[in-house]
Write an enzyme that holds these catalytic residues in place. Sequence first.
Site, PDB file in Angstrom:
ATOM      1  N   ASP A  62     -51.248 -96.535  49.429  1.00 34.40           N
ATOM      2  CA  ASP A  62     -51.587 -97.139  50.712  1.00 34.40           C
ATOM      3  C   ASP A  62     -52.534 -98.321  50.493  1.00 34.40           C
ATOM      4  OD1 ASP A  62     -50.143 -95.144  51.945  1.00 34.40           O
ATOM      5  OD2 ASP A  62     -51.910 -93.901  52.337  1.00 34.40           O
TER       6      ASP A  62
HETATM    7  N1  URA Z   1     -51.024 -90.109  49.498  1.00 34.44           N
HETATM    8  C1  URA Z   1     -51.523 -90.857  50.498  1.00 34.44           C
HETATM    9  O1  URA Z   1     -51.764 -90.367  51.597  1.00 34.44           O
HETATM   10  N2  URA Z   1     -51.750 -92.147  50.262  1.00 34.44           N
HETATM   11  C2  URA Z   1     -51.547 -92.738  49.059  1.00 34.44           C
HETATM   12  O2  URA Z   1     -51.807 -93.926  48.894  1.00 34.44           O
HETATM   13  C3  URA Z   1     -51.029 -91.942  48.019  1.00 34.44           C
HETATM   14  C4  URA Z   1     -50.766 -90.621  48.272  1.00 34.44           C
END
Ligand code: URA
Length: 239
Positions: free
Chosen positions: A103
């Site tokens: 993310d």
């Molecule tokens: N899980 C998440 O919620 N975000 C990420 O970036 C990676 C795994």
Amino acid sequence: MRLDKLLSNLGFGSRKEVKQLLKSGSVKVNDTVVKDAKMHVDPVNEIVTLNGERIEYREFVYLMMNKPPGVLSATEDTRDETVIDLLQIEDQVYNPFPVGRLDKDTEGLLVITNDGQLSHRLLSPKKHVPKTYFAVIEGEVTERDIDAFKKGVTLEDGYLTKPGELKILKSGITSDIELTITEGKFHQVKRMFEAVGKRVVYLKRLSMGPLLLDETLELGEYRELTDEEVQMLKGYQAK
Ligand code: URA
């Protein structure tokens, strides 16, 4: 491979520009000036120089980045900076892409490569490649959460996750945890905690299969994987 294609692929200009470069006599193959754009060269075994400097050619590039927050795991975006924007031009010429997504606000280990086969195998749900995250959670993470994650939790869309291994490092008003999961659903770690009524406030990936984040990398820094790390990743996905 044609000499003009090689130089163009490596970022020395369009085919037309490379033709001009060759005309100027600044390119040598095995110590002989070559002006013929159509000449075929073996970029691995022949020595190609531009103004006396050897041109390094590789088919594949394998990088590890400590992804900083605020940057997208994508190759391009009209609005936001991407992890590819953070690479030097010498690395961008290989057209690499991130292996999977973190993310925008997530930090940590991101593999960047142009090896589609390796990427595919690392991401394939069938391979169950474990990924370990460090997270700070708002609220007290308890043994009940460990048990719930061990069984798998039901996300808000009804999906029952595969088991996750949760370790509590510190528990209190906020908790520090490590979670290992073998899937890569959208926002998976955040959604797994939402499923048990808690919120992730900081997330960082520590490992992917056998590959560990090099903690000497500052946020936004990257380095090439060592040959050993590449072999380890390739060997791992063959299992
Ligand atoms: N899980 C998440 O919620 N975000 C990420 O970036 C990676 C795994």
